[in-house]
Structures are given as C-alpha cells and as structure tokens.
Design a protein around this motif. Structure first.
Motif, PDB file in Angstrom:
ATOM      1  N   ASP A   1       0.809  -1.223   0.000  1.00 33.19           N
ATOM      2  CA  ASP A   1       0.000   0.000   0.000  1.00 33.19           C
ATOM      3  C   ASP A   1       0.840   1.271   0.000  1.00 33.19           C
ATOM      4  N   ILE A   2       2.135   1.169  -0.294  1.00 32.48           N
ATOM      5  CA  ILE A   2       2.983   2.360  -0.248  1.00 32.48           C
ATOM      6  C   ILE A   2       3.293   2.901  -1.634  1.00 32.48           C
ATOM      7  N   THR A   3       2.781   2.281  -2.689  1.00 33.26           N
ATOM      8  CA  THR A   3       3.034   2.773  -4.036  1.00 33.26           C
ATOM      9  C   THR A   3       1.915   2.314  -4.950  1.00 33.26           C
TER      10      THR A   3
ATOM     11  N   LEU B   1      15.355   0.243   2.177  1.00 38.56           N
ATOM     12  CA  LEU B   1      15.501   1.273   1.156  1.00 38.56           C
ATOM     13  C   LEU B   1      14.582   1.017  -0.028  1.00 38.56           C
ATOM     14  N   THR B   2      14.254  -0.242  -0.277  1.00 38.49           N
ATOM     15  CA  THR B   2      13.225  -0.546  -1.279  1.00 38.49           C
ATOM     16  C   THR B   2      11.936   0.155  -0.903  1.00 38.49           C
ATOM     17  N   TYR B   3      11.522  -0.013   0.353  1.00 39.75           N
ATOM     18  CA  TYR B   3      10.272   0.598   0.801  1.00 39.75           C
ATOM     19  C   TYR B   3      10.341   2.117   0.728  1.00 39.75           C
ATOM     20  N   GLN B   4      11.478   2.684   1.152  1.00 41.89           N
ATOM     21  CA  GLN B   4      11.567   4.137   1.178  1.00 41.89           C
ATOM     22  C   GLN B   4      11.469   4.738  -0.219  1.00 41.89           C
ATOM     23  N   LEU B   5      12.198   4.153  -1.184  1.00 39.95           N
ATOM     24  CA  LEU B   5      12.131   4.694  -2.548  1.00 39.95           C
ATOM     25  C   LEU B   5      10.757   4.461  -3.165  1.00 39.95           C
ATOM     26  N   MET B   6      10.132   3.338  -2.852  1.00 36.86           N
ATOM     27  CA  MET B   6       8.766   3.125  -3.330  1.00 36.86           C
ATOM     28  C   MET B   6       7.842   4.218  -2.813  1.00 36.86           C
ATOM     29  N   TYR B   7       7.996   4.570  -1.549  1.00 40.41           N
ATOM     30  CA  TYR B   7       7.150   5.598  -0.957  1.00 40.41           C
ATOM     31  C   TYR B   7       7.481   6.982  -1.525  1.00 40.41           C
ATOM     32  N   GLU B   8       8.776   7.289  -1.641  1.00 41.37           N
ATOM     33  CA  GLU B   8       9.181   8.601  -2.141  1.00 41.37           C
ATOM     34  C   GLU B   8       8.668   8.829  -3.568  1.00 41.37           C
TER      35      GLU B   8
ATOM     36  N   GLY C   1       5.031   5.737  -9.482  1.00 43.95           N
ATOM     37  CA  GLY C   1       4.681   4.322  -9.520  1.00 43.95           C
ATOM     38  C   GLY C   1       5.729   3.456 -10.198  1.00 43.95           C
ATOM     39  N   PHE C   2       5.548   2.144 -10.055  1.00 48.66           N
ATOM     40  CA  PHE C   2       6.566   1.176 -10.457  1.00 48.66           C
ATOM     41  C   PHE C   2       5.983   0.063 -11.327  1.00 48.66           C
ATOM     42  N   SER C   3       6.813  -0.393 -12.258  1.00 45.54           N
ATOM     43  CA  SER C   3       6.457  -1.585 -13.033  1.00 45.54           C
ATOM     44  C   SER C   3       6.625  -2.813 -12.151  1.00 45.54           C
ATOM     45  N   THR C   4       7.839  -3.015 -11.636  1.00 44.92           N
ATOM     46  CA  THR C   4       8.134  -4.077 -10.673  1.00 44.92           C
ATOM     47  C   THR C   4       9.241  -3.591  -9.739  1.00 44.92           C
ATOM     48  N   CYS C   5       9.167  -3.978  -8.475  1.00 40.58           N
ATOM     49  CA  CYS C   5      10.225  -3.711  -7.504  1.00 40.58           C
ATOM     50  C   CYS C   5      10.774  -5.048  -7.025  1.00 40.58           C
ATOM     51  N   VAL C   6      12.081  -5.228  -7.119  1.00 47.13           N
ATOM     52  CA  VAL C   6      12.718  -6.489  -6.750  1.00 47.13           C
ATOM     53  C   VAL C   6      13.736  -6.247  -5.647  1.00 47.13           C
TER      54      VAL C   6
ATOM     55  N   PRO D   1      18.399   8.916   0.019  1.00 46.59           N
ATOM     56  CA  PRO D   1      17.225   8.407  -0.698  1.00 46.59           C
ATOM     57  C   PRO D   1      16.347   9.520  -1.266  1.00 46.59           C
ATOM     58  N   THR D   2      16.161  10.596  -0.511  1.00 43.65           N
ATOM     59  CA  THR D   2      15.323  11.692  -0.984  1.00 43.65           C
ATOM     60  C   THR D   2      15.947  12.378  -2.191  1.00 43.65           C
ATOM     61  N   GLU D   3      17.263  12.581  -2.153  1.00 46.43           N
ATOM     62  CA  GLU D   3      17.931  13.164  -3.313  1.00 46.43           C
ATOM     63  C   GLU D   3      17.838  12.229  -4.515  1.00 46.43           C
ATOM     64  N   THR D   4      17.919  10.925  -4.265  1.00 48.11           N
ATOM     65  CA  THR D   4      17.793   9.948  -5.348  1.00 48.11           C
ATOM     66  C   THR D   4      16.418  10.048  -5.992  1.00 48.11           C
TER      67      THR D   4
END
Length: 309
Positions: free
Chosen positions: A145-147, A161-168, A173-178, A279-282
């Motif tokens: 529910d974060i993206t 960091l997967t979760y953080q970038l998904m949220y940021e 949105g994303f095609s797939t996150c691995v 992560p935020t700068e990324t």
C-alpha cells in the motif's frame, strides 16, 4: 507488463502455516496475489482460512503444482530447513522461488542457487523482501500500500531502502520492484534485473540501490555501459560505515578500498548513472530525469509531425 511476477502468477507459500507465513500470506492475498496453496507435509489436506478465502495445504511442492499449476513459491521455512525446501521446489519444476528466510548458512545458499541455475529455476533472495508488481501480484513481505503501478523499475539489495524509494516515488509508480537480498550469495543479481527491465516495454527508468561490500554494483556499472539504454538512477548505502566491519547484511563488509560506497558511486557515475547521496535526493534525481526524458520524447514527436517544406 512487468518482470518475473504478474497477475497471472500462481503462488505457493512454503511455511504458510507458521507465524510469519500466515501473516504475510494474508497480506499477499489482500494485495491481489493469486495464492493457490501452502506447503506443509504435516498438515497436508487441511485448508487455512484467510478472511474470505480458504487456501489448501499440500504435502509437497510437487503436489501443489500438480493440483494448482503454481509457478511461484515463497519460502518462509526456518534457516536449518530452508535449503532443502528450495531444492524441493526446484526439483518440482517451479519457475520462481522467492526465499525470504534470513540466516541461511552460506554453504546452503551456494548449493541451492547453483542447483537452481542448472535446473532453470529463478531464485530471488535469500534474506530478501521479495518482489512486487503493484496492482498485480506481491510475492514476499513488501508493503503493497505504499506505491502504485507505474513505469519505474526498482532493484535493491536493501529491503528498507526498497520501501523508502517506493514511498518517495509513489506518485510516479513502479512496473516491478525487486529486493534481491544482501547476503554474499543471492540467486538474482542487479544485472539480471537490469537486463529484464531493459527488455520490459513498460519500464521507462530504472532505479538501482546498492550498499557497501562486494563488487556487485561495479559489475552492474560495466553491464549498464554495454547493454542498458534506459536511464538509470542509483543510490549506495554505507558512506559512513567504518572499514572492516560488517554492517547489517552479511555481504556488507568493506576491505580496504574495495567495496566502498564511494568506489561504487564512482563506477556508476562513470557510465552515466546519476547517483544520489540520500534516498530523498535519489528520488529527486528520478523525477528530474523523467521530466527530461519526457520533454525529449515530446520534442521528437513534434519534429516527426512537422510538415515538410
């Protein structure tokens, strides 16, 4: 589209009747994952109720595949038995095994990843959060529910960091996150995911998250230089980590100048990857790069549509 996991994926859960297996099976079902069964030899023939759905339990992965046509398994089996569970899934012909279990002995991981490669089974993990194709399927422990669905592909060593970038980047949105896992030996690498995202027509940009230790990111940089034409943005965790000390993941250890965050960042930047310091700068780099890519696309479309003199 997506990579490795789609709405058509039929998922078994090895260790479904344990505490973690029960909790995350419920979350996977809530995310729309087609969980078709669990595996526990001692509870074969039973059914487990998850809210409005009863999921059958099979005595083996082979039985589960035979009854349901499953092509994915998620492994929540405790470390001493996880290696055997993965080998069982490989022998049954499973296409994808997502190994969530942390603390698997390295020699077990070496054995089952090598065996799986010979047999044609893709391993994601071990010691990983799994993977998610938002709006389609979620195999593992990534919060759904974060993206939302989008056009960014994400590959990461770090679950957090997967979760953080998904949220940021949730608005894109994303095609797939691995989440490939941070152990010294993993079944799916940055390069595997880069290749899959490069070939995925619905992935517009790739985010690569690495961390100190090993040379996976340097090898990924070499691969990007030769094979990846889509824009890539990176982030490396561990700039302040002391040398010679394992930090969190078993693979995150630095020896001298090898495996440092600075060395990895330099290798990626040398092949044109923009690398954030946080992560935020990324995330901001991703947004800026997407704007540039889309402006270029609009400009090219206008040139094609312009009447010839």
């Amino acid at each position: 589209m997506a990579i490795f996991l789609t709405k058509e994926s039929r998922v078994l859960v090895q260790g479904m009747t344990g505490g973690e297996g029960m909790k995350h099976t419920r979350r996977m079902l809530a995310a729309g994952t087609n969980v078709v069964g669990g595996v526990n030899p001692r509870k074969a023939g039973q059914r487990v109720d998850f809210d409005d759905r009863a999921v059958p339990v099979f005595g083996s992965v082979a039985d589960g595949i035979g009854a349901t046509g499953a092509d994915v398994t998620v492994v929540f089996v405790p470390p001493p038995f996880a290696g055997a569970a993965v080998v069982e899934a490989v022998d049954a012909g499973i296409a994808l095994a997502v190994v969530i279990t942390e603390g698997i002995p390295v020699h077990d991981s070496v054995a089952f990843t090598s065996y799986a490669k010979k047999k044609g089974t893709r391993i994601v993990g071990p010691n990983c959060p799994g993977l998610i194709t938002p709006g389609q399927s979620n195999a593992g422990i990534i919060p759904a529910d974060i993206t939302r669905s989008g056009r960014i592909g994400l590959v990461s060593k770090s679950g957090t960091l997967t979760y953080q970038l998904m949220y940021e980047l949730r608005d894109i949105g994303f095609s797939t996150c691995v989440g490939i896992g941070g152990d010294p030996v993993v079944g799916t690498t940055h390069i595997d995911c880069l290749a899959a995202f490069q070939d995925d027509p619905d992935t517009e940009l790739i985010v690569l998250i690495g961390e100190i230790g090993g040379d996976a990111e340097e090898r990924a940089a070499a691969y990007i230089r030769e094979h990846v034409t889509k824009p890539v943005v990176g982030y490396i965790a561990g700039f302040t980590a002391p040398e010679g000390r394992t930090m969190g993941h078993a693979g995150a250890i630095v020896s001298g100048s090898a495996g440092t965050a600075r060395a990895k960042k330099a290798a990626l930047e040398a092949v044109g990857v923009k690398v954030g310091n946080t992560p935020t700068e990324t995330a901001r780099l991703v947004l800026d790069l997407l704007d540039t890519v889309r402006e270029d696309t609009v400009r090219k479309d206008k040139v094609r549509e312009a009447p010839h003199a």
